[in-house]
Write a protein that holds these residues in place. Structure first.
Motif, PDB file in Angstrom:
ATOM      1  N   VAL A 205       0.859  -1.189   0.000  1.00  0.00           N
ATOM      2  CA  VAL A 205       0.000   0.000   0.000  1.00  0.00           C
ATOM      3  C   VAL A 205       0.892   1.235   0.000  1.00  0.00           C
ATOM      4  O   VAL A 205       2.055   1.177   0.392  1.00  0.00           O
ATOM      5  CB  VAL A 205      -0.943   0.044   1.227  1.00  0.00           C
ATOM      6  N   GLN A 206       0.318   2.371  -0.432  1.00  0.00           N
ATOM      7  CA  GLN A 206       1.096   3.604  -0.405  1.00  0.00           C
ATOM      8  C   GLN A 206       1.078   4.251   0.964  1.00  0.00           C
ATOM      9  O   GLN A 206       2.081   4.786   1.421  1.00  0.00           O
ATOM     10  CB  GLN A 206       0.564   4.589  -1.459  1.00  0.00           C
ATOM     11  N   GLU A 207      -0.092   4.220   1.625  1.00  0.00           N
ATOM     12  CA  GLU A 207      -0.228   4.848   2.937  1.00  0.00           C
ATOM     13  C   GLU A 207      -1.027   3.938   3.861  1.00  0.00           C
ATOM     14  O   GLU A 207      -1.945   3.232   3.417  1.00  0.00           O
ATOM     15  CB  GLU A 207      -0.949   6.201   2.817  1.00  0.00           C
ATOM     16  N   VAL A 208      -0.705   3.966   5.141  1.00  0.00           N
ATOM     17  CA  VAL A 208      -1.381   3.096   6.099  1.00  0.00           C
ATOM     18  C   VAL A 208      -2.861   3.444   6.229  1.00  0.00           C
ATOM     19  O   VAL A 208      -3.692   2.588   6.549  1.00  0.00           O
ATOM     20  CB  VAL A 208      -0.685   3.170   7.474  1.00  0.00           C
TER      21      VAL A 208
ATOM     22  N   ARG B 163      -4.921   3.761   4.030  1.00  0.00           N
ATOM     23  CA  ARG B 163      -5.715   3.005   3.054  1.00  0.00           C
ATOM     24  C   ARG B 163      -6.394   1.797   3.697  1.00  0.00           C
ATOM     25  O   ARG B 163      -7.334   1.237   3.144  1.00  0.00           O
ATOM     26  CB  ARG B 163      -4.820   2.513   1.903  1.00  0.00           C
TER      27      ARG B 163
ATOM     28  N   VAL C  43       2.838  -6.359   5.624  1.00  0.00           N
ATOM     29  CA  VAL C  43       2.294  -5.170   4.950  1.00  0.00           C
ATOM     30  C   VAL C  43       3.435  -4.180   4.751  1.00  0.00           C
ATOM     31  O   VAL C  43       4.109  -3.789   5.708  1.00  0.00           O
ATOM     32  CB  VAL C  43       1.176  -4.507   5.779  1.00  0.00           C
ATOM     33  N   TYR C  44       3.636  -3.793   3.500  1.00  0.00           N
ATOM     34  CA  TYR C  44       4.674  -2.815   3.171  1.00  0.00           C
ATOM     35  C   TYR C  44       4.003  -1.488   2.826  1.00  0.00           C
ATOM     36  O   TYR C  44       3.128  -1.437   1.962  1.00  0.00           O
ATOM     37  CB  TYR C  44       5.505  -3.302   1.992  1.00  0.00           C
ATOM     38  N   VAL C  45       4.405  -0.420   3.523  1.00  0.00           N
ATOM     39  CA  VAL C  45       3.849   0.915   3.274  1.00  0.00           C
ATOM     40  C   VAL C  45       4.909   1.753   2.567  1.00  0.00           C
ATOM     41  O   VAL C  45       5.952   2.076   3.152  1.00  0.00           O
ATOM     42  CB  VAL C  45       3.420   1.595   4.591  1.00  0.00           C
ATOM     43  N   GLN C  46       4.610   2.116   1.321  1.00  0.00           N
ATOM     44  CA  GLN C  46       5.619   2.720   0.469  1.00  0.00           C
ATOM     45  C   GLN C  46       6.121   4.082   0.944  1.00  0.00           C
ATOM     46  O   GLN C  46       7.312   4.350   0.923  1.00  0.00           O
ATOM     47  CB  GLN C  46       5.069   2.862  -0.959  1.00  0.00           C
ATOM     48  N   ASN C  47       5.197   4.949   1.371  1.00  0.00           N
ATOM     49  CA  ASN C  47       5.633   6.319   1.648  1.00  0.00           C
ATOM     50  C   ASN C  47       6.597   6.420   2.835  1.00  0.00           C
ATOM     51  O   ASN C  47       7.276   7.428   2.994  1.00  0.00           O
ATOM     52  CB  ASN C  47       4.437   7.258   1.824  1.00  0.00           C
TER      53      ASN C  47
ATOM     54  N   GLU D 270       7.811  -2.065   6.934  1.00  0.00           N
ATOM     55  CA  GLU D 270       7.102  -3.327   6.752  1.00  0.00           C
ATOM     56  C   GLU D 270       6.797  -3.959   8.101  1.00  0.00           C
ATOM     57  O   GLU D 270       7.595  -3.838   9.043  1.00  0.00           O
ATOM     58  CB  GLU D 270       7.975  -4.249   5.901  1.00  0.00           C
TER      59      GLU D 270
ATOM     60  N   PHE E 154       3.032   2.594  12.682  1.00  0.00           N
ATOM     61  CA  PHE E 154       1.700   2.451  12.104  1.00  0.00           C
ATOM     62  C   PHE E 154       0.639   3.005  13.049  1.00  0.00           C
ATOM     63  O   PHE E 154      -0.331   3.614  12.622  1.00  0.00           O
ATOM     64  CB  PHE E 154       1.395   0.984  11.792  1.00  0.00           C
TER      65      PHE E 154
END
Length: 206
Positions: free
Chosen positions: A72-75, A77, A99-103, A107, A122
């Protein structure tokens, strides 16, 4: 090779989520991750998780052990509130799905074990997202109150109206809950809708 899913969400007011998908495809390539699904939601961030078809599809795949990782890009979401975000993260973690959060480049799992730094971040990020949403809501309500004090008309122009069928189509979840016998007040909370709107729907379907 690990199997992953790309999960993106935009609000109804936005038009395109393709950029999110493309960015996360690049992440998948760098992590040698085989993407088995791309789930895209176009739904308000104020919706409860049980009302979100895309998120429920993601969780169903996780429970069937069809994936190892979620991108995902942001948590934010993953839920409308801190509690909902953390519930999703906890379920995925128990299923050994990272879960990997890109911004933030963080992980939830490292070598199959919880990443405590990620869990802490998170929690903070989800809370910040909730506070931002509440602040925006307060500003809108404050602006409306100020407009009323100045005598400005809010809502539909005088003389306009919305027919019953069109109105009910806008609130299918409210209609469904009321027909199941759920109280107006509880329905308003579940559907994140004003009690006055729920009462109007109830009058129309009575």
């Amino acid at each position: 090779m690990e199997k992953g899913v790309i999960f993106v969400r935009v609000s109804k007011r936005e038009q395109d989520y393709q950029r999110q998908i493309e960015d996360l495809r690049v992440v998948a390539q760098t992590q040698s991750l085989r993407i088995v699904a791309e789930i895209a939601e176009k739904v308000s961030g104020a919706k409860y998780n049980q009302e979100r078809d895309g998120l429920q599809e993601l969780l169903a795949m996780a429970r069937k052990r069809e994936i190892n990782k979620v991108l995902v890009q942001e948590v934010s979401r993953l839920g409308r509130s801190t509690v909902e975000v953390l519930n999703v993260l906890e379920e995925l973690t128990k299923l050994q799905i990272s879960v990997y959060v890109q911004n933030f480049g963080i992980e939830t799992l490292k070598n199959g074990k919880r990443n405590p730094i990620a869990q802490f971040m998170f929690t903070l990020l989800a809370e910040f997202a909730r506070m931002e949403r509440e602040t925006l809501r307060e500003r809108i309500l404050s602006g409306m109150d100020e407009a009323r004090r100045k005598g400005k008309h809010l809502g539909r122009p005088d003389g306009s109206s919305e027919d019953k069928e069109a109105f009910l189509k806008k609130y299918p979840s409210v209609v469904r809950n009321l027909r199941l016998g759920i109280s107006a007040r509880k329905t308003a909370k579940i559907c994140d809708t004003s009690i006055n709107t729920v009462r109007k729907v109830k009058d129309y379907i009575s």
